[in-house]
Design a protein around this motif. Structure first.
Motif, PDB file in Angstrom:
ATOM      1  N   GLY A 114      65.484 -53.561 -71.791  1.00 45.30           N
ATOM      2  CA  GLY A 114      64.871 -52.630 -70.848  1.00 45.30           C
ATOM      3  C   GLY A 114      63.827 -51.726 -71.485  1.00 45.30           C
ATOM      4  O   GLY A 114      63.434 -50.703 -70.909  1.00 45.30           O
ATOM      5  N   ILE A 115      63.363 -52.088 -72.661  1.00 44.30           N
ATOM      6  CA  ILE A 115      62.372 -51.277 -73.379  1.00 44.30           C
ATOM      7  C   ILE A 115      60.984 -51.574 -72.804  1.00 44.30           C
ATOM      8  O   ILE A 115      60.625 -52.732 -72.573  1.00 44.30           O
ATOM      9  CB  ILE A 115      62.427 -51.577 -74.890  1.00 44.30           C
ATOM     10  N   GLY A 132      62.685 -37.006 -71.326  1.00 47.05           N
ATOM     11  CA  GLY A 132      63.592 -37.736 -70.447  1.00 47.05           C
ATOM     12  C   GLY A 132      63.616 -39.234 -70.648  1.00 47.05           C
ATOM     13  O   GLY A 132      64.041 -39.976 -69.744  1.00 47.05           O
ATOM     14  N   LEU A 133      63.189 -39.708 -71.796  1.00 44.43           N
ATOM     15  CA  LEU A 133      63.148 -41.141 -72.064  1.00 44.43           C
ATOM     16  C   LEU A 133      64.403 -41.600 -72.804  1.00 44.43           C
ATOM     17  O   LEU A 133      65.076 -40.812 -73.463  1.00 44.43           O
ATOM     18  CB  LEU A 133      61.926 -41.490 -72.918  1.00 44.43           C
ATOM     19  N   GLU A 134      64.707 -42.873 -72.692  1.00 38.72           N
ATOM     20  CA  GLU A 134      65.695 -43.497 -73.563  1.00 38.72           C
ATOM     21  C   GLU A 134      64.946 -44.072 -74.762  1.00 38.72           C
ATOM     22  O   GLU A 134      63.907 -44.717 -74.595  1.00 38.72           O
ATOM     23  CB  GLU A 134      66.439 -44.618 -72.833  1.00 38.72           C
ATOM     24  N   VAL A 135      65.478 -43.835 -75.942  1.00 35.88           N
ATOM     25  CA  VAL A 135      64.782 -44.263 -77.159  1.00 35.88           C
ATOM     26  C   VAL A 135      65.673 -45.199 -77.966  1.00 35.88           C
ATOM     27  O   VAL A 135      66.877 -44.951 -78.119  1.00 35.88           O
ATOM     28  CB  VAL A 135      64.383 -43.045 -78.033  1.00 35.88           C
ATOM     29  N   TYR A 136      65.061 -46.260 -78.460  1.00 33.67           N
ATOM     30  CA  TYR A 136      65.774 -47.239 -79.262  1.00 33.67           C
ATOM     31  C   TYR A 136      65.092 -47.379 -80.618  1.00 33.67           C
ATOM     32  O   TYR A 136      63.880 -47.151 -80.755  1.00 33.67           O
ATOM     33  CB  TYR A 136      65.783 -48.613 -78.573  1.00 33.67           C
ATOM     34  N   ILE A 143      68.408 -54.109 -82.394  1.00 36.88           N
ATOM     35  CA  ILE A 143      67.877 -52.955 -81.668  1.00 36.88           C
ATOM     36  C   ILE A 143      69.039 -52.087 -81.216  1.00 36.88           C
ATOM     37  O   ILE A 143      69.994 -52.584 -80.608  1.00 36.88           O
ATOM     38  CB  ILE A 143      67.051 -53.419 -80.444  1.00 36.88           C
ATOM     39  N   VAL A 144      68.968 -50.784 -81.510  1.00 35.71           N
ATOM     40  CA  VAL A 144      70.088 -49.890 -81.187  1.00 35.71           C
ATOM     41  C   VAL A 144      69.569 -48.624 -80.510  1.00 35.71           C
ATOM     42  O   VAL A 144      68.450 -48.169 -80.788  1.00 35.71           O
ATOM     43  CB  VAL A 144      70.875 -49.502 -82.461  1.00 35.71           C
ATOM     44  N   PRO A 145      70.363 -48.027 -79.616  1.00 37.58           N
ATOM     45  CA  PRO A 145      69.966 -46.747 -79.004  1.00 37.58           C
ATOM     46  C   PRO A 145      69.941 -45.647 -80.064  1.00 37.58           C
ATOM     47  O   PRO A 145      70.777 -45.628 -80.971  1.00 37.58           O
ATOM     48  CB  PRO A 145      71.064 -46.489 -77.972  1.00 37.58           C
ATOM     49  N   VAL A 169      54.285 -40.660 -78.594  1.00 32.44           N
ATOM     50  CA  VAL A 169      55.017 -40.588 -77.331  1.00 32.44           C
ATOM     51  C   VAL A 169      54.098 -40.087 -76.214  1.00 32.44           C
ATOM     52  O   VAL A 169      54.096 -40.631 -75.100  1.00 32.44           O
ATOM     53  CB  VAL A 169      56.250 -39.673 -77.467  1.00 32.44           C
ATOM     54  N   ASP A 170      53.317 -39.072 -76.511  1.00 33.04           N
ATOM     55  CA  ASP A 170      52.384 -38.543 -75.504  1.00 33.04           C
ATOM     56  C   ASP A 170      51.418 -39.627 -75.024  1.00 33.04           C
ATOM     57  O   ASP A 170      51.146 -39.737 -73.814  1.00 33.04           O
ATOM     58  CB  ASP A 170      51.581 -37.379 -76.089  1.00 33.04           C
ATOM     59  N   LEU A 171      50.897 -40.406 -75.942  1.00 34.17           N
ATOM     60  CA  LEU A 171      49.941 -41.461 -75.572  1.00 34.17           C
ATOM     61  C   LEU A 171      50.593 -42.498 -74.663  1.00 34.17           C
ATOM     62  O   LEU A 171      49.983 -42.944 -73.679  1.00 34.17           O
ATOM     63  CB  LEU A 171      49.381 -42.130 -76.831  1.00 34.17           C
ATOM     64  N   LEU A 172      51.824 -42.879 -74.980  1.00 32.94           N
ATOM     65  CA  LEU A 172      52.520 -43.847 -74.130  1.00 32.94           C
ATOM     66  C   LEU A 172      52.769 -43.275 -72.736  1.00 32.94           C
ATOM     67  O   LEU A 172      52.617 -43.980 -71.736  1.00 32.94           O
ATOM     68  CB  LEU A 172      53.842 -44.261 -74.780  1.00 32.94           C
ATOM     69  N   LEU A 173      53.135 -42.004 -72.674  1.00 34.76           N
ATOM     70  CA  LEU A 173      53.360 -41.371 -71.377  1.00 34.76           C
ATOM     71  C   LEU A 173      52.070 -41.282 -70.563  1.00 34.76           C
ATOM     72  O   LEU A 173      52.105 -41.261 -69.327  1.00 34.76           O
ATOM     73  CB  LEU A 173      53.957 -39.978 -71.572  1.00 34.76           C
ATOM     74  N   GLU A 174      50.946 -41.231 -71.243  1.00 39.51           N
ATOM     75  CA  GLU A 174      49.640 -41.208 -70.573  1.00 39.51           C
ATOM     76  C   GLU A 174      49.182 -42.602 -70.160  1.00 39.51           C
ATOM     77  O   GLU A 174      48.113 -42.760 -69.573  1.00 39.51           O
ATOM     78  CB  GLU A 174      48.593 -40.589 -71.501  1.00 39.51           C
TER      79      GLU A 174
END
Length: 304
Positions: free
Chosen positions: A78-79, A16-20, A34-36, A257-262
């Motif tokens: 917004g990153i 559910g994240l926005e990724v750039y 930087i682009v989506p 990604v998992d580490l950032l979410l943690e």
């Protein structure tokens, strides 16, 4: 690297994240390039070498003003966190961003396999296989013309490419920066093989040891044998990634990604004993990479 980019993007969207994406590394951060990245943005890239986001060196990022501008651009978009794919220099930059309050996670990508703390880095296996395919072709010529070939491979201060490729291809001698070599022993091995009827040989030289051309000339002068030198150069840095690298990069990108979410930051993703994990950047910075010297010993035994 493309497989890692794909994994970060799709794993991020899954959660559910926005990724750039940032084009041209730290230079792109400073320039605001930087682009989506949507799910389709990373379609049809997993089989391609290099990186679709491109790469560039950036002297300005080494300054406090440059890093401050990079963080400003990220926050304006917004990153909230950054995944950095690269080697030691990239990771040190990532650590400086973390020090400015911007969470970063590193994914090790370098063909040299010289980042401490991880068994393998993205790109290493592909580079080794590229070298092996090249040596296989060179060996055909060496056999036909009864010559000794010296093959210089990349690696700077790390001999992993030379070591793995040399062992896999049955090289008579492997010269790496981590082990001093004795030219007399190399000559003796060549002469011993020649006496038992061997008419060709392959010697692998990591570029950090010295010039393959110079070493080839010394061997020719001492033995009188016909020698030829091939410097593989940047051919080792491209090409379609191996299955191992694609899987490794996919696992590492998703783990970032998992580490950032943690809530983790100032870490890099590593693989140890086939387990993907996060380790502190400092663990990589404060230790020195060493190749598996048991492979070096084995190569010497098998080349008797």
């Amino acid at each position: 690297m493309n497989a890692a980019i794909r994994a970060v993007v799709r794993s991020g969207h899954y959660h559910g994240l926005e990724v750039y994406g940032v084009y041209r590394g730290y230079s792109g951060l400073i320039q605001g390039d930087i682009v989506p990245l949507k799910l389709g943005s990373v379609g049809d890239i997993i089989h391609r070498g290099g990186t679709v986001l491109y790469s560039a060196r950036c002297e300005e990022f080494k300054t406090e003003e440059g890093r401050a501008r990079a963080v400003e651009n990220l926050r304006r978009e917004g990153i909230e966190a950054l995944v950095v794919i690269g080697g030691d220099g990239s990771f040190r930059g990532a650590q400086k961003l973390t020090a400015l309050g911007f969470p970063t996670i590193g994914v090790p990508g370098t063909i040299d396999n010289d980042i401490p703390g991880t068994d393998f880095t993205i790109g290493f296996d592909t580079a080794v296989n590229t070298v092996i395919h090249s040596i296989d072709k060179i060996r055909d010529t060496a056999t036909s013309h009864e010559r000794t070939y010296i093959v210089e491979v990349m690696g700077r201060d790390a001999g992993d490419i030379a070591l793995w490729a040399g062992l896999a291809d049955g090289a008579e001698s492997i010269l790496i920066p981590e082990a001093p070599y004795n030219l007399d022993e190399i000559v003796e091995r060549l002469q011993r093989g020649n006496k038992r009827g061997k008419r060709h040989s392959i010697i692998i030289v990591a570029e950090g040891v010295g010039s393959g051309v110079d070493i080839g000339q010394q061997i020719k002068e001492r033995t009188g044998m016909e020698t030829r030198v091939t410097v593989l150069g940047h051919i080792q840095r491209g090409g379609s990634p191996t299955a191992f690298d694609r899987v490794l990069a996919s696992r590492m990108g998703a783990k970032a990604v998992d580490l950032l979410l943690e809530g983790k930051k100032d870490q890099m993703v590593a693989i140890r004993n086939n387990q993907v994990m996060g380790i502190e950047f400092e663990e990589a910075f404060n230790s020195k990479h060493q190749p598996d010297m048991s492979l070096y010993d084995l190569a010497g035994i098998l080349a008797i």
